[in-house]
Scaffold this motif. Structure first.
Motif, PDB file in Angstrom:
ATOM      1  N   GLU A  70       0.831  -1.209   0.000  1.00  0.00           N
ATOM      2  CA  GLU A  70       0.000   0.000   0.000  1.00  0.00           C
ATOM      3  C   GLU A  70       0.867   1.262   0.000  1.00  0.00           C
ATOM      4  O   GLU A  70       0.557   2.227  -0.684  1.00  0.00           O
ATOM      5  CB  GLU A  70      -0.941  -0.007   1.198  1.00  0.00           C
ATOM      6  N   GLU A  71       1.969   1.237   0.755  1.00  0.00           N
ATOM      7  CA  GLU A  71       2.872   2.393   0.761  1.00  0.00           C
ATOM      8  C   GLU A  71       3.493   2.590  -0.620  1.00  0.00           C
ATOM      9  O   GLU A  71       3.560   3.710  -1.134  1.00  0.00           O
ATOM     10  CB  GLU A  71       3.975   2.230   1.810  1.00  0.00           C
ATOM     11  N   ALA A  72       3.935   1.486  -1.238  1.00  0.00           N
ATOM     12  CA  ALA A  72       4.544   1.571  -2.572  1.00  0.00           C
ATOM     13  C   ALA A  72       3.533   2.080  -3.592  1.00  0.00           C
ATOM     14  O   ALA A  72       3.854   2.924  -4.431  1.00  0.00           O
ATOM     15  CB  ALA A  72       5.080   0.206  -2.987  1.00  0.00           C
ATOM     16  N   GLU A  73       2.313   1.587  -3.512  1.00  0.00           N
ATOM     17  CA  GLU A  73       1.263   2.024  -4.439  1.00  0.00           C
ATOM     18  C   GLU A  73       0.984   3.509  -4.285  1.00  0.00           C
ATOM     19  O   GLU A  73       0.812   4.222  -5.277  1.00  0.00           O
ATOM     20  CB  GLU A  73      -0.007   1.208  -4.202  1.00  0.00           C
ATOM     21  N   SER A  74       0.983   3.997  -3.045  1.00  0.00           N
ATOM     22  CA  SER A  74       0.722   5.424  -2.815  1.00  0.00           C
ATOM     23  C   SER A  74       1.839   6.304  -3.379  1.00  0.00           C
ATOM     24  O   SER A  74       1.639   7.479  -3.646  1.00  0.00           O
ATOM     25  CB  SER A  74       0.534   5.714  -1.323  1.00  0.00           C
ATOM     26  N   MET A  75       3.007   5.717  -3.602  1.00  0.00           N
ATOM     27  CA  MET A  75       4.138   6.440  -4.178  1.00  0.00           C
ATOM     28  C   MET A  75       4.183   6.299  -5.694  1.00  0.00           C
ATOM     29  O   MET A  75       5.076   6.831  -6.341  1.00  0.00           O
ATOM     30  CB  MET A  75       5.451   5.918  -3.576  1.00  0.00           C
ATOM     31  N   GLY A  76       3.237   5.550  -6.266  1.00  0.00           N
ATOM     32  CA  GLY A  76       3.187   5.371  -7.705  1.00  0.00           C
ATOM     33  C   GLY A  76       4.044   4.239  -8.228  1.00  0.00           C
ATOM     34  O   GLY A  76       4.341   4.180  -9.423  1.00  0.00           O
ATOM     35  N   ALA A  77       4.427   3.319  -7.378  1.00  0.00           N
ATOM     36  CA  ALA A  77       5.294   2.212  -7.787  1.00  0.00           C
ATOM     37  C   ALA A  77       4.520   1.139  -8.544  1.00  0.00           C
ATOM     38  O   ALA A  77       3.322   0.950  -8.327  1.00  0.00           O
ATOM     39  CB  ALA A  77       5.962   1.591  -6.567  1.00  0.00           C
ATOM     40  N   ASP A  78       5.230   0.453  -9.430  1.00  0.00           N
ATOM     41  CA  ASP A  78       4.689  -0.701 -10.128  1.00  0.00           C
ATOM     42  C   ASP A  78       5.038  -2.003  -9.425  1.00  0.00           C
ATOM     43  O   ASP A  78       4.376  -3.023  -9.644  1.00  0.00           O
ATOM     44  CB  ASP A  78       5.255  -0.780 -11.557  1.00  0.00           C
ATOM     45  N   ALA A  79       6.103  -1.981  -8.625  1.00  0.00           N
ATOM     46  CA  ALA A  79       6.566  -3.192  -7.959  1.00  0.00           C
ATOM     47  C   ALA A  79       7.413  -2.836  -6.748  1.00  0.00           C
ATOM     48  O   ALA A  79       7.857  -1.693  -6.598  1.00  0.00           O
ATOM     49  CB  ALA A  79       7.396  -4.034  -8.929  1.00  0.00           C
TER      50      ALA A  79
END
Length: 110
Positions: A70-79
């Motif tokens: 969820e943290e990675a997704e909030s930063m716009g990460a793909d993986a």
């Protein structure tokens, strides 16, 4: 982000890392209760596996990874690559908490 691209390796097969976004982390701290501690103590004496603690560890790992994703997704990460899981206990004899920390690198894929 697709959760299946959370990996302990430094690459995602068939994909190229195009941007490193940053370090991400997820944590889960799970309380145990006196009955789990009692039965785990008996297992220490007579041997065998402690199913209740194993179940709590699996649950804590899932929660820590979900938090990380969820943290990675909030930063716009793909993986998230190079994921490392750490396990610890917090507390003393009377009150034990199980902790799982998940750390990794959030990236964009091309």
């Amino acid at each position: 982000m697709i959760t299946t691209t959370t990996t302990t390796s430094e690459t995602v097969e068939g994909r190229q890392v195009t941007q490193i976004i940053g370090i991400v982390a997820g944590h889960a701290v799970m309380g145990t209760n006196i009955f789990k501690d009692l039965f785990a103590g008996l297992r220490d004496i007579i041997g065998g596996r402690s199913g209740s603690y194993e179940k709590e560890l699996r649950k804590a790992k899932e929660l820590a990874l979900k938090d990380l994703e969820e943290e990675a997704e909030s930063m716009g990460a793909d993986a998230v690559i190079a994921v490392d899981l750490d396990y610890a206990t917090i507390g003393g004899d009377e009150k034990t908490m199980l902790m799982v920390s998940a750390n990794g690198t959030a990236v964009k894929l091309g």
